[in-house]
Design a protein around this motif. Structure first.
Motif, PDB file in Angstrom:
ATOM      1  N   VAL A   7      67.627 -77.220  22.461  1.00 53.53           N
ATOM      2  CA  VAL A   7      66.411 -75.733  21.442  1.00 53.53           C
ATOM      3  C   VAL A   7      67.061 -75.591  20.600  1.00 53.53           C
ATOM      4  O   VAL A   7      68.570 -74.622  20.245  1.00 53.53           O
ATOM      5  CB  VAL A   7      65.468 -75.670  22.431  1.00 53.53           C
ATOM      6  N   HIS A   8      66.728 -75.116  18.783  1.00 54.18           N
ATOM      7  CA  HIS A   8      66.963 -74.147  18.316  1.00 54.18           C
ATOM      8  C   HIS A   8      65.830 -72.949  18.352  1.00 54.18           C
ATOM      9  O   HIS A   8      64.767 -72.549  18.367  1.00 54.18           O
ATOM     10  CB  HIS A   8      65.963 -74.100  16.954  1.00 54.18           C
ATOM     11  N   VAL A   9      66.981 -71.702  18.435  1.00 54.07           N
ATOM     12  CA  VAL A   9      67.219 -70.382  19.428  1.00 54.07           C
ATOM     13  C   VAL A   9      65.901 -69.572  18.569  1.00 54.07           C
ATOM     14  O   VAL A   9      64.863 -68.815  18.483  1.00 54.07           O
ATOM     15  CB  VAL A   9      67.171 -69.936  19.646  1.00 54.07           C
ATOM     16  N   GLU A  10      66.694 -70.309  17.036  1.00 53.50           N
ATOM     17  CA  GLU A  10      65.696 -68.674  16.040  1.00 53.50           C
ATOM     18  C   GLU A  10      64.749 -68.815  16.080  1.00 53.50           C
ATOM     19  O   GLU A  10      63.790 -67.896  15.389  1.00 53.50           O
ATOM     20  CB  GLU A  10      67.181 -68.986  14.468  1.00 53.50           C
ATOM     21  N   THR A  11      63.667 -70.147  16.257  1.00 52.28           N
ATOM     22  CA  THR A  11      62.576 -69.993  16.119  1.00 52.28           C
ATOM     23  C   THR A  11      61.687 -70.297  17.394  1.00 52.28           C
ATOM     24  O   THR A  11      60.602 -70.533  17.840  1.00 52.28           O
ATOM     25  CB  THR A  11      61.953 -71.888  14.902  1.00 52.28           C
ATOM     26  N   LEU A  12      62.264 -69.928  18.578  1.00 53.05           N
ATOM     27  CA  LEU A  12      61.308 -70.122  19.168  1.00 53.05           C
ATOM     28  C   LEU A  12      60.767 -69.110  19.754  1.00 53.05           C
ATOM     29  O   LEU A  12      60.714 -67.694  18.865  1.00 53.05           O
ATOM     30  CB  LEU A  12      62.777 -69.800  20.850  1.00 53.05           C
ATOM     31  N   PRO A  13      58.904 -69.196  19.977  1.00 51.53           N
ATOM     32  CA  PRO A  13      58.057 -68.690  19.978  1.00 51.53           C
ATOM     33  C   PRO A  13      58.634 -66.432  20.874  1.00 51.53           C
ATOM     34  O   PRO A  13      58.155 -65.674  20.651  1.00 51.53           O
ATOM     35  CB  PRO A  13      57.287 -68.920  20.591  1.00 51.53           C
ATOM     36  N   TYR A  59      51.372 -67.667  22.869  1.00 57.79           N
ATOM     37  CA  TYR A  59      50.892 -68.882  21.474  1.00 57.79           C
ATOM     38  C   TYR A  59      49.732 -67.831  20.802  1.00 57.79           C
ATOM     39  O   TYR A  59      49.216 -68.186  19.883  1.00 57.79           O
ATOM     40  CB  TYR A  59      50.505 -70.106  22.578  1.00 57.79           C
ATOM     41  N   ALA A  60      48.768 -67.821  21.887  1.00 56.38           N
ATOM     42  CA  ALA A  60      47.797 -67.095  21.361  1.00 56.38           C
ATOM     43  C   ALA A  60      48.414 -65.536  20.002  1.00 56.38           C
ATOM     44  O   ALA A  60      47.529 -65.695  19.032  1.00 56.38           O
ATOM     45  CB  ALA A  60      46.836 -66.405  22.293  1.00 56.38           C
ATOM     46  N   ARG A  61      49.281 -65.076  20.802  1.00 58.08           N
ATOM     47  CA  ARG A  61      49.508 -63.982  19.892  1.00 58.08           C
ATOM     48  C   ARG A  61      50.093 -64.294  18.873  1.00 58.08           C
ATOM     49  O   ARG A  61      49.993 -64.006  17.767  1.00 58.08           O
ATOM     50  CB  ARG A  61      51.113 -62.958  20.420  1.00 58.08           C
ATOM     51  N   TYR A  62      51.250 -65.839  18.668  1.00 53.58           N
ATOM     52  CA  TYR A  62      51.296 -66.201  17.523  1.00 53.58           C
ATOM     53  C   TYR A  62      50.206 -66.799  16.127  1.00 53.58           C
ATOM     54  O   TYR A  62      50.038 -66.537  15.038  1.00 53.58           O
ATOM     55  CB  TYR A  62      52.316 -67.837  17.645  1.00 53.58           C
ATOM     56  N   ALA A  63      49.490 -67.596  17.403  1.00 50.65           N
ATOM     57  CA  ALA A  63      48.535 -67.535  16.539  1.00 50.65           C
ATOM     58  C   ALA A  63      47.531 -66.602  15.767  1.00 50.65           C
ATOM     59  O   ALA A  63      46.687 -67.251  14.695  1.00 50.65           O
ATOM     60  CB  ALA A  63      46.917 -68.441  17.825  1.00 50.65           C
ATOM     61  N   ALA A  64      47.176 -65.577  16.161  1.00 50.09           N
ATOM     62  CA  ALA A  64      46.587 -64.604  15.648  1.00 50.09           C
ATOM     63  C   ALA A  64      47.063 -64.453  14.690  1.00 50.09           C
ATOM     64  O   ALA A  64      46.508 -63.806  13.031  1.00 50.09           O
ATOM     65  CB  ALA A  64      46.355 -63.063  16.310  1.00 50.09           C
ATOM     66  N   GLU A  65      48.639 -64.003  14.576  1.00 55.80           N
ATOM     67  CA  GLU A  65      49.436 -63.779  12.869  1.00 55.80           C
ATOM     68  C   GLU A  65      49.115 -65.115  12.196  1.00 55.80           C
ATOM     69  O   GLU A  65      48.778 -65.017  10.838  1.00 55.80           O
ATOM     70  CB  GLU A  65      50.673 -63.971  13.024  1.00 55.80           C
ATOM     71  N   HIS A  66      48.926 -66.272  12.413  1.00 59.08           N
ATOM     72  CA  HIS A  66      48.865 -67.491  11.598  1.00 59.08           C
ATOM     73  C   HIS A  66      47.077 -67.340  11.049  1.00 59.08           C
ATOM     74  O   HIS A  66      47.123 -67.433   9.979  1.00 59.08           O
ATOM     75  CB  HIS A  66      49.399 -68.302  12.483  1.00 59.08           C
ATOM     76  N   LEU A  67      46.078 -67.258  12.083  1.00 58.70           N
ATOM     77  CA  LEU A  67      45.212 -67.160  11.229  1.00 58.70           C
ATOM     78  C   LEU A  67      45.267 -65.602  10.877  1.00 58.70           C
ATOM     79  O   LEU A  67      44.310 -66.049   9.616  1.00 58.70           O
ATOM     80  CB  LEU A  67      44.393 -67.433  12.560  1.00 58.70           C
ATOM     81  N   ALA A  68      45.402 -64.841  10.592  1.00 56.44           N
ATOM     82  CA  ALA A  68      44.948 -63.578   9.945  1.00 56.44           C
ATOM     83  C   ALA A  68      45.701 -63.728   8.352  1.00 56.44           C
ATOM     84  O   ALA A  68      45.143 -62.519   7.512  1.00 56.44           O
ATOM     85  CB  ALA A  68      45.990 -62.320  10.332  1.00 56.44           C
ATOM     86  N   ARG A  69      46.173 -64.762   8.105  1.00 55.49           N
ATOM     87  CA  ARG A  69      47.031 -65.042   7.031  1.00 55.49           C
ATOM     88  C   ARG A  69      46.406 -65.572   6.239  1.00 55.49           C
ATOM     89  O   ARG A  69      45.972 -65.748   5.003  1.00 55.49           O
ATOM     90  CB  ARG A  69      48.577 -65.617   7.431  1.00 55.49           C
ATOM     91  N   LEU A  70      46.108 -66.744   7.463  1.00 56.05           N
ATOM     92  CA  LEU A  70      44.969 -67.781   6.690  1.00 56.05           C
ATOM     93  C   LEU A  70      43.500 -67.582   6.088  1.00 56.05           C
ATOM     94  O   LEU A  70      42.626 -67.637   5.108  1.00 56.05           O
ATOM     95  CB  LEU A  70      45.232 -68.925   7.402  1.00 56.05           C
ATOM     96  N   LEU A  71      43.188 -66.246   6.628  1.00 57.12           N
ATOM     97  CA  LEU A  71      41.778 -65.424   6.333  1.00 57.12           C
ATOM     98  C   LEU A  71      42.375 -64.782   5.294  1.00 57.12           C
ATOM     99  O   LEU A  71      40.950 -64.623   4.548  1.00 57.12           O
ATOM    100  CB  LEU A  71      42.091 -64.850   7.843  1.00 57.12           C
ATOM    101  N   GLU A 131      57.205 -76.730  19.575  1.00 56.71           N
ATOM    102  CA  GLU A 131      56.738 -77.825  19.427  1.00 56.71           C
ATOM    103  C   GLU A 131      54.788 -77.193  18.878  1.00 56.71           C
ATOM    104  O   GLU A 131      54.888 -77.605  17.956  1.00 56.71           O
ATOM    105  CB  GLU A 131      56.475 -79.220  20.129  1.00 56.71           C
ATOM    106  N   LEU A 132      54.649 -76.753  19.549  1.00 61.16           N
ATOM    107  CA  LEU A 132      52.947 -76.789  19.387  1.00 61.16           C
ATOM    108  C   LEU A 132      53.144 -75.439  18.106  1.00 61.16           C
ATOM    109  O   LEU A 132      51.683 -75.234  17.583  1.00 61.16           O
ATOM    110  CB  LEU A 132      52.664 -75.667  20.945  1.00 61.16           C
ATOM    111  N   THR A 133      53.882 -73.988  18.254  1.00 61.67           N
ATOM    112  CA  THR A 133      53.836 -72.996  17.235  1.00 61.67           C
ATOM    113  C   THR A 133      54.065 -74.380  16.273  1.00 61.67           C
ATOM    114  O   THR A 133      53.696 -73.617  14.736  1.00 61.67           O
ATOM    115  CB  THR A 133      54.478 -72.507  17.417  1.00 61.67           C
ATOM    116  N   GLU A 134      55.077 -74.816  15.374  1.00 61.33           N
ATOM    117  CA  GLU A 134      55.135 -75.735  14.347  1.00 61.33           C
ATOM    118  C   GLU A 134      54.142 -76.533  13.950  1.00 61.33           C
ATOM    119  O   GLU A 134      53.835 -76.346  12.709  1.00 61.33           O
ATOM    120  CB  GLU A 134      56.393 -76.947  14.737  1.00 61.33           C
TER     121      GLU A 134
END
Length: 507
Positions: A10-16, A251-263, A101-104
């Protein structure tokens, strides 16, 4: 890279786990505190509310004995801790790989709607639910506000909205933005029909839609605050395990950051679109003897393509289309200044289109020497069915009629701002009753992706093919040209090129 017993990579540097300011080892401790090996070594959970889990179960490194073989000897006391640790570590890596995988997949979404749909699908897989909904409702009140459902139609979402907000788990999360410590709060309703004090309307809607339990998470970030909330619905009484809740929370924490950027991107696009629309005519003038229609397709970053139609003295009409180089807020502002200046010059000397564009070129060269623009201005006399045209680096208009479809031959000239002194002769267009003069910007040709000669040929064929039944409506003519020149929805999709059409039909 991290190799564990040659079984999982697994790629550690991108782990959530790193999204939460913790190291992998810290995340491991949070997954299974020391002294609770039985929880992490538990077998793959059975169906939750009748749904097969899609979250990988922790991988076990100890193979089971084949059927019929003699019982294996118990592991020695020295080997037992290593086997337990290896088994636990494989389970942690399996969970983190799933999150990776899900965050990617979420990171590959570029619109708010696509991100909200991906959030619902991934969350349903993590918590073992089949249906759900996410409500986007930023706390700053600037919008956009929307609700997206998974396995729920518009009518279903409408039924849920009839439930008092304070009774819905996601509603309570939305109403307590100030009480969300670090966004970690969650609301679980494992059995709605056994819950005391449940709102009767909530119970009625749950029975109608066929869900018996729910699990809700907030969507918030430290910088943007509350963005919304998501809830997943179970068909039977159930609740996610501690492991599933932890994975969903990460996952929800990462998703919130992504949604904030898209917003922020979505809001910027909306602001630019609004500003562009406000700088263009809110309505076209009504002048006897001519019918007008305009169509515009703006790019995602906002562009400088524009059109105008303004009444002039002696029952005349000024028609103009143009394009300013560049994109974004600066191009939109330059477009507004150029259009306002052309209006002033048209009122003063509109009967001489060459003088209008000459004054405009001088203004542009003095005030914005680093910018250029194309423009086409026509002095229209509806009673005589005549337009006097002057163009600066602009594509020739089209004359569309029952017996002819042809480009108006205009003189070759440079765009505004390219020469020390601009001037080109004007041309006169005499239309027959029922004929339409179509002005357009170069974006219509560029969006085809073809060479210039092929794009012009496509445009000519589209104009010649306007059905007879549509020729009496300039708006229908413009729509037909758009759909034919840019098929498969390319007239509506995001593109770097703006498109403007202005059609004038003579009676």
């Amino acid at each position: 890279m991290l190799d564990i017993s040659l079984r999982v990579r697994v790629h550690v540097e991108t782990l959530p786990a790193t999204q939460n300011d913790m190291g992998v080892c810290d995340a491991f401790e949070q997954y299974a505190p020391v002294g609770k090996p039985d929880i992490m070594n538990a077998p793959h959970p059975s169906k939750v509310a009748g749904i097969d889990s899609t979250v990988p179960a922790p991988a076990h490194t100890v193979a089971s004995a084949p059927a019929g073989s003699s019982p294996a000897a118990p592991p020695s006391p020295l080997n037992a801790p290593a086997a337990v640790l290896q088994d636990r570590l494989a389970g942690w890596v399996s969970d983190l790989t799933t999150l990776h995988e899900l965050t990617e997949r979420l990171a590959r979404t570029h619109t708010l709607t696509a991100a909200l749909e991906e959030l619902l699908h991934a969350g349903a897989a993590l918590v073992g639910a089949r249906r759900g909904l996410v409500v986007l409702e930023p706390a700053d009140g600037l919008g956009p506000d929307t609700t997206v459902g998974l396995g729920l139609g518009r009518a279903d979402l409408g039924h849920i909205e009839t439930v008092p907000r304070s009774s819905l788990p996601h509603g309570r999360l939305l109403d307590t933005a100030a009480g969300l410590p670090d966004g970690d709060r969650e609301i679980t309703q494992p059995d709605l029909f056994a819950e005391e004090g449940l709102d009767p309307r909530h119970r009625e809607v749950a029975a109608r839609l066929g869900f018996a339990a729910s699990y809700a998470l907030p969507l918030s970030t430290g910088a943007a605050g509350r963005l919304g909330a998501a809830a997943w619905l179970y068909d039977e009484p159930a609740e996610p395990s501690e492991r599933r809740r932890h994975l969903a929370g990460l996952y929800a924490r990462y998703a919130a950051e992504h949604l904030a950027r898209l917003l922020e991107v979505e809001r910027t696009r909306a602001y630019l679109a609004t500003m562009s629309e406000e700088l263009l005519p809110s309505r076209l003038p009504r002048v006897a003897g001519v019918q007008l229609a305009a169509r515009r397709r703006a790019g995602p970053r906002g562009g400088g393509d524009w059109y105008d139609a303004l009444p002039l003295p002696d029952a005349a009409l000024g028609l103009a289309v143009g394009s300013v180089t560049g994109s974004g807020p600066s191009a939109v502002a330059a477009m507004g200044r150029l259009r306002a200046s052309l209006r002033a010059y048209a009122v003063m000397e509109g009967e001489d289109p060459v003088a209008v564009l000459s004054d405009l070129e001088l203004l542009l060269r003095l005030t914005e020497p680093a910018r250029s623009a194309t423009a086409l201005f026509g002095y229209c006399e509806p009673a005589a069915r005549k337009i006097t045209l002057a163009g600066a680096g602009h594509s020739p208009p089209l004359l569309i009629g029952a017996r002819r479809t042809e480009f108006v031959e205009t003189s070759v000239s440079a765009p505004l701002g390219m020469l020390a002194c601009w001037e080109a002769p004007s041309v006169e267009v005499h239309a027959e009753p029922g004929e339409t003069v179509l002005l357009y910007t170069d974006g219509l040709l560029h969006r085809t992706g073809e060479a210039t000669d092929r794009a012009f040929a496509r445009l000519h064929a589209a104009a010649a093919g306007v059905p007879r039944a549509l020729r009496g409506d300039p708006g229908a003519v413009a729509d037909h040209v758009l759909r034919t020149v840019l098929p498969d929805g390319r007239d509506a999709t995001d593109s770097e090129e703006d498109v403007v059409l202005l059609a004038a039909r003579f009676e």
